[in-house]
Design a protein around this motif. Structure first.
Motif, PDB file in Angstrom:
ATOM      1  N   ARG A 120     -17.161  -1.480   2.313  1.00 21.34           N
ATOM      2  CA  ARG A 120     -16.227  -2.341   3.544  1.00 21.34           C
ATOM      3  C   ARG A 120     -17.138  -1.695   4.742  1.00 21.34           C
ATOM      4  O   ARG A 120     -17.270  -2.712   5.544  1.00 21.34           O
ATOM      5  CB  ARG A 120     -15.031  -2.510   3.341  1.00 21.34           C
ATOM      6  CG  ARG A 120     -14.304  -3.498   4.379  1.00 21.34           C
ATOM      7  CD  ARG A 120     -13.425  -3.164   3.760  1.00 21.34           C
ATOM      8  NE  ARG A 120     -12.061  -2.193   3.953  1.00 21.34           N
ATOM      9  CZ  ARG A 120     -11.669  -1.030   2.724  1.00 21.34           C
ATOM     10  NH1 ARG A 120     -11.975  -1.331   1.676  1.00 21.34           N
ATOM     11  NH2 ARG A 120     -10.960  -0.163   3.066  1.00 21.34           N
ATOM     12  N   ALA A 121     -17.151  -0.778   5.293  1.00 18.48           N
ATOM     13  CA  ALA A 121     -17.369  -0.029   6.989  1.00 18.48           C
ATOM     14  C   ALA A 121     -19.185  -0.786   6.880  1.00 18.48           C
ATOM     15  O   ALA A 121     -19.592  -1.202   8.070  1.00 18.48           O
ATOM     16  CB  ALA A 121     -17.527   0.852   6.702  1.00 18.48           C
ATOM     17  N   VAL A 122     -19.750  -0.534   5.898  1.00 23.84           N
ATOM     18  CA  VAL A 122     -21.519  -0.534   6.391  1.00 23.84           C
ATOM     19  C   VAL A 122     -21.961  -2.317   6.182  1.00 23.84           C
ATOM     20  O   VAL A 122     -22.068  -2.656   6.607  1.00 23.84           O
ATOM     21  CB  VAL A 122     -22.057  -0.390   4.788  1.00 23.84           C
ATOM     22  CG1 VAL A 122     -23.308  -0.516   4.533  1.00 23.84           C
ATOM     23  CG2 VAL A 122     -22.365   1.141   4.695  1.00 23.84           C
ATOM     24  N   GLY A 123     -21.057  -2.929   5.228  1.00 27.00           N
ATOM     25  CA  GLY A 123     -20.496  -4.630   5.436  1.00 27.00           C
ATOM     26  C   GLY A 123     -20.777  -5.464   6.670  1.00 27.00           C
ATOM     27  O   GLY A 123     -20.718  -6.340   6.788  1.00 27.00           O
ATOM     28  N   LYS A 124     -19.181  -4.795   7.193  1.00 27.38           N
ATOM     29  CA  LYS A 124     -19.217  -4.759   8.111  1.00 27.38           C
ATOM     30  C   LYS A 124     -20.049  -5.650   9.239  1.00 27.38           C
ATOM     31  O   LYS A 124     -19.678  -6.069  10.370  1.00 27.38           O
ATOM     32  CB  LYS A 124     -18.419  -4.673   8.884  1.00 27.38           C
ATOM     33  CG  LYS A 124     -16.828  -4.731   7.805  1.00 27.38           C
ATOM     34  CD  LYS A 124     -15.933  -6.070   8.037  1.00 27.38           C
ATOM     35  CE  LYS A 124     -14.559  -6.097   7.389  1.00 27.38           C
ATOM     36  NZ  LYS A 124     -14.514  -7.718   7.095  1.00 27.38           N
TER      37      LYS A 124
END
Length: 336
Positions: A120-124
């Motif tokens: 999720r953090a990578v996607g953001k």
């Protein structure tokens, strides 16, 4: 190089201040331990990274990045050359199992999946870069820095995304060949432009739920003997100035009533009017930014927490703090 300091999380400061003023219930005590353990793991990560060296890198620690109407928290963002690595730090202890996309311990499923958090953090972060037409490779790993952690899994695909304590120094050395680039500088500017305050925590409570008054910074006792400019702890003998006590009270107010305005009245209520109103007002004016809205005046604590405040003010304090005899004896004994 580290581009920012790693501050004690607001959640941990909230529960620390709360613990000083009331008995924590089971849920609160659990939260305190979780945040304390997490912060200890992050500090251990920093310490080991320092030992290996990182002058050729750009590293952000414990930052919140806004992406549209949402955002994400990052324990560590490593900018190495033209790439970014997201490190999610988990200070887990004991034996864990990973099966069917779930972590478990003692046959209980861990509600927060670290791999999902990294994804999720990578996607953001990809979303932020895409919005500014920045093409960059972003990867993520889950870091388990505690040497008392064991992970078992038949899913061999996870190991490329995991770094355990025994491999941590080796992992950090992999960055040695990286060097700062023009794109790295752009990424630093982009991340700084999207850094925001913690948007997730709003832990506030009513003043009636806590013990009011002022307490000893060494032993936590509320049994203090008042002098003109200082207070002496009747339990351990520690002497602290009125200013030190008020700085601690301002910090407590900030984290107990997070995002709520601090006024002279609310601070006096928190300290149970144990110091004179004029003394409180002078301290508020000296250590806070004054915010006026119509006829209402509130104060914003100028420092992050009491430790940052004392670090600055102790240099110029007229009335010095002194540890009590019992505290001195304990320190001397522990030093032997």
């Amino acid at each position: 190089m580290f581009l920012n300091s790693r501050k004690i999380p607001v959640e941990l400061l909230h529960y620390r201040a709360l613990q000083k003023r009331r008995h924590l219930n089971a849920a609160e005590d659990r939260q305190l331990k979780i945040y304390r353990s997490g912060y200890e793991g992050e500090c251990l990560y920093d310490k080991i990274f320092d030992e290996i060296g990182h002058s050729n890198l750009y590293i952000f620690r414990d930052v919140y990045l806004a992406a549209g109407n949402s955002g994400a928290q990052y324990d560590s963002l490593v900018i190495a050359g033209d790439a970014v690595v997201v490190n999610e730090i988990k200070n887990y202890r004991g034996e864990y199992y990973y099966k069917n996309g779930r972590f478990s311990k003692n046959n209980e499923v861990i509600p927060d999946n670290p791999f999902s958090q990294v994804d999720r953090a990578v996607g953001k972060l990809y979303r932020i870069c895409r919005n500014y037409n920045v093409t960059v490779e972003i990867t993520g790993k889950v870091i388990f820095p505690n040497d008392d952690f064991r992970l078992y899994s038949e899913d061999n695909s996870i190991w490329k995304n995991v770094v355990i304590r025994m491999d941590l120094k080796k992992y950090f050395r992999e960055f040695k060949e990286s060097c700062n680039t023009e794109k790295a500088d752009k990424l630093v500017s982009l991340i700084r432009a999207h850094t925001t305050e913690n948007p997730y925590f709003n832990g506030s409570l009513g003043a009636g739920q806590i013990r009011t008054g002022i307490y000893c910074g060494e032993c936590g006792s509320f049994n203090l003997e008042k002098g003109r400019f200082q207070l002496t702890c009747a339990e351990c003998g520690t002497i602290e100035s009125n200013e030190t006590h008020l700085l601690r009270a301002m910090s407590d107010h900030k984290f107990l009533f997070y995002n709520q305005p601090m006024t002279k009245r609310s601070l006096l209520r928190l300290i149970d009017h144990q110091l004179h109103g004029r003394t409180v007002l002078r301290s508020l004016q000296r250590h806070c930014d004054v915010i006026k809205k119509g006829r209402q005046t509130s104060y914003e604590f100028r420092y992050y927490d009491v430790n940052a405040a004392l670090k600055e003010t102790k240099k110029v304090q007229r009335y010095k703090d002194k540890p009590g005899n019992k505290i001195k004896e304990q320190r001397d004994y522990s030093a032997e």
